[in-house]
Design a protein around this motif. Structure first.
Motif, mmCIF file in Angstrom:
data_model
loop_
_atom_site.group_PDB
_atom_site.id
_atom_site.type_symbol
_atom_site.label_atom_id
_atom_site.label_comp_id
_atom_site.label_asym_id
_atom_site.label_seq_id
_atom_site.Cartn_x
_atom_site.Cartn_y
_atom_site.Cartn_z
ATOM 1 N N VAL A 4 1.051 -1.126 0.030
ATOM 2 C CA VAL A 4 0.118 0.020 -0.021
ATOM 3 C C VAL A 4 0.908 1.323 -0.074
ATOM 4 N N GLY A 5 0.679 1.926 -0.830
ATOM 5 C CA GLY A 5 1.423 3.269 -0.847
ATOM 6 C C GLY A 5 2.920 3.154 -1.228
ATOM 7 N N GLY A 6 3.146 1.932 -1.911
ATOM 8 C CA GLY A 6 4.567 1.724 -2.422
ATOM 9 C C GLY A 6 5.424 1.088 -1.280
ATOM 10 N N ARG A 7 4.933 0.727 -0.357
ATOM 11 C CA ARG A 7 5.565 -0.153 0.897
ATOM 12 C C ARG A 7 4.827 -1.302 1.067
ATOM 13 N N ARG A 8 5.476 -2.530 1.687
ATOM 14 C CA ARG A 8 4.697 -3.809 2.375
ATOM 15 C C ARG A 8 4.310 -3.378 3.732
ATOM 16 N N HIS A 9 3.168 -3.728 3.820
ATOM 17 C CA HIS A 9 2.690 -3.649 5.324
ATOM 18 C C HIS A 9 2.697 -4.870 6.027
ATOM 19 N N ASP A 10 3.517 -5.302 6.914
ATOM 20 C CA ASP A 10 3.782 -6.592 7.597
ATOM 21 C C ASP A 10 3.212 -6.654 8.801
ATOM 22 N N THR A 11 2.645 -5.228 9.490
ATOM 23 C CA THR A 11 1.839 -4.865 10.440
ATOM 24 C C THR A 11 0.580 -3.887 10.490
ATOM 25 N N PHE A 12 -0.136 -4.150 11.081
ATOM 26 C CA PHE A 12 -1.481 -3.149 11.282
ATOM 27 C C PHE A 12 -1.635 -2.795 12.399
ATOM 28 N N SER A 13 -1.989 -1.568 12.716
ATOM 29 C CA SER A 13 -2.098 -0.956 14.001
ATOM 30 C C SER A 13 -3.833 -0.687 14.071
ATOM 31 N N GLY A 14 -4.097 -0.918 15.517
ATOM 32 C CA GLY A 14 -5.470 -0.622 15.690
ATOM 33 C C GLY A 14 -5.837 0.065 16.767
ATOM 34 N N ARG A 15 -7.079 0.552 17.152
ATOM 35 C CA ARG A 15 -7.449 0.867 18.406
ATOM 36 C C ARG A 15 -8.839 0.079 18.852
ATOM 37 N N TRP A 16 -9.134 0.143 20.081
ATOM 38 C CA TRP A 16 -10.190 -0.692 20.573
ATOM 39 C C TRP A 16 -10.919 0.044 21.844
ATOM 40 N N THR A 17 -11.940 -0.217 22.122
ATOM 41 C CA THR A 17 -12.678 0.140 23.198
ATOM 42 C C THR A 17 -13.968 -0.928 23.651
ATOM 43 N N VAL A 18 -14.326 -0.684 24.933
ATOM 44 C CA VAL A 18 -15.364 -1.599 25.381
ATOM 45 C C VAL A 18 -16.318 -0.564 26.275
ATOM 46 N N GLU A 19 -17.587 -0.475 25.653
ATOM 47 C CA GLU A 19 -18.444 0.439 26.204
ATOM 48 C C GLU A 19 -19.989 -0.249 26.126
ATOM 49 N N GLN A 20 -20.540 -0.234 27.330
ATOM 50 C CA GLN A 20 -21.871 -0.684 27.671
ATOM 51 C C GLN A 20 -22.138 -2.033 26.949
ATOM 52 N N GLY A 21 -21.263 -2.866 27.091
ATOM 53 C CA GLY A 21 -21.100 -4.182 26.714
ATOM 54 C C GLY A 21 -20.898 -4.566 25.221
ATOM 55 N N PHE A 22 -20.208 -3.539 24.758
ATOM 56 C CA PHE A 22 -19.879 -3.818 23.274
ATOM 57 C C PHE A 22 -18.265 -3.594 23.180
ATOM 58 N N VAL A 23 -17.875 -4.419 22.236
ATOM 59 C CA VAL A 23 -16.382 -4.309 21.983
ATOM 60 C C VAL A 23 -16.235 -3.827 20.577
ATOM 61 N N LEU A 24 -15.554 -2.802 20.443
ATOM 62 C CA LEU A 24 -15.291 -2.062 19.195
ATOM 63 C C LEU A 24 -13.823 -1.915 18.888
ATOM 64 N N THR A 25 -13.517 -2.357 17.580
ATOM 65 C CA THR A 25 -12.171 -2.500 16.941
ATOM 66 C C THR A 25 -11.941 -1.819 15.770
ATOM 67 N N ALA A 26 -10.982 -1.288 15.570
ATOM 68 C CA ALA A 26 -10.897 -0.543 14.101
ATOM 69 C C ALA A 26 -9.327 -0.555 13.684
ATOM 70 N N VAL A 27 -9.088 -0.940 12.282
ATOM 71 C CA VAL A 27 -7.744 -0.628 11.846
ATOM 72 C C VAL A 27 -7.839 0.098 10.556
ATOM 73 N N ALA A 28 -7.010 1.003 10.305
ATOM 74 C CA ALA A 28 -6.810 1.799 8.984
ATOM 75 C C ALA A 28 -5.527 1.910 8.528
ATOM 76 N N LEU A 29 -5.553 1.845 7.284
ATOM 77 C CA LEU A 29 -4.113 2.217 6.667
ATOM 78 C C LEU A 29 -4.519 3.190 5.847
ATOM 79 N N THR A 30 -3.299 4.036 5.652
ATOM 80 C CA THR A 30 -3.058 5.506 4.935
ATOM 81 C C THR A 30 -2.506 4.899 3.662
ATOM 82 N N GLY A 31 -3.163 5.361 2.681
ATOM 83 C CA GLY A 31 -2.665 5.411 1.142
ATOM 84 C C GLY A 31 -1.791 6.297 0.813
ATOM 85 N N PRO A 32 -1.313 6.576 -0.383
ATOM 86 C CA PRO A 32 -0.278 7.199 -0.875
ATOM 87 C C PRO A 32 -0.744 8.823 -0.614
ATOM 88 N N HIS A 33 0.284 9.609 -0.444
ATOM 89 C CA HIS A 33 -0.108 10.945 0.038
ATOM 90 C C HIS A 33 -0.033 11.942 -1.324
#
Length: 77
Positions: A48-77
């Motif tokens: 992606v964006g001219g480079r290999r992604h061997d890792t992904f970073s994400g965020r998480w939260t737990v609210e009112q009994g729900f687990v929410l997670t997200a990962v986003a990759l940035t593309g070329p600028h």
């Protein structure tokens, strides 16, 4: 939490690779204080964006009994 985070990685992975990412093809590490996680791919990652992604970073939260997670990759600028 683990399943939700791995599913978020899969959702970022699949459109780029067009193949299934097995549950055992990534290792996750969680930072409970920062509410973040990182996934280290155990297979060759996408380009992606001219480079290999061997890792992904994400965020998480737990609210009112729900687990929410997200990962986003940035593309070329």
């Amino acid at each position: 939490m683990l399943f939700s985070a791995k599913e978020a990685v899969f959702k970022a992975w699949y459109p780029l690779q067009r193949r299934e990412l097995g549950f055992n093809e990534a290792e996750l590490e969680f930072d409970p204080e920062a509410h973040t996680f990182s996934a280290r791919l155990l297979v060759s990652g996408p380009h992606v964006g001219g480079r290999r992604h061997d890792t992904f970073s994400g965020r998480w939260t737990v609210e009112q009994g729900f687990v929410l997670t997200a990962v986003a990759l940035t593309g070329p600028h």
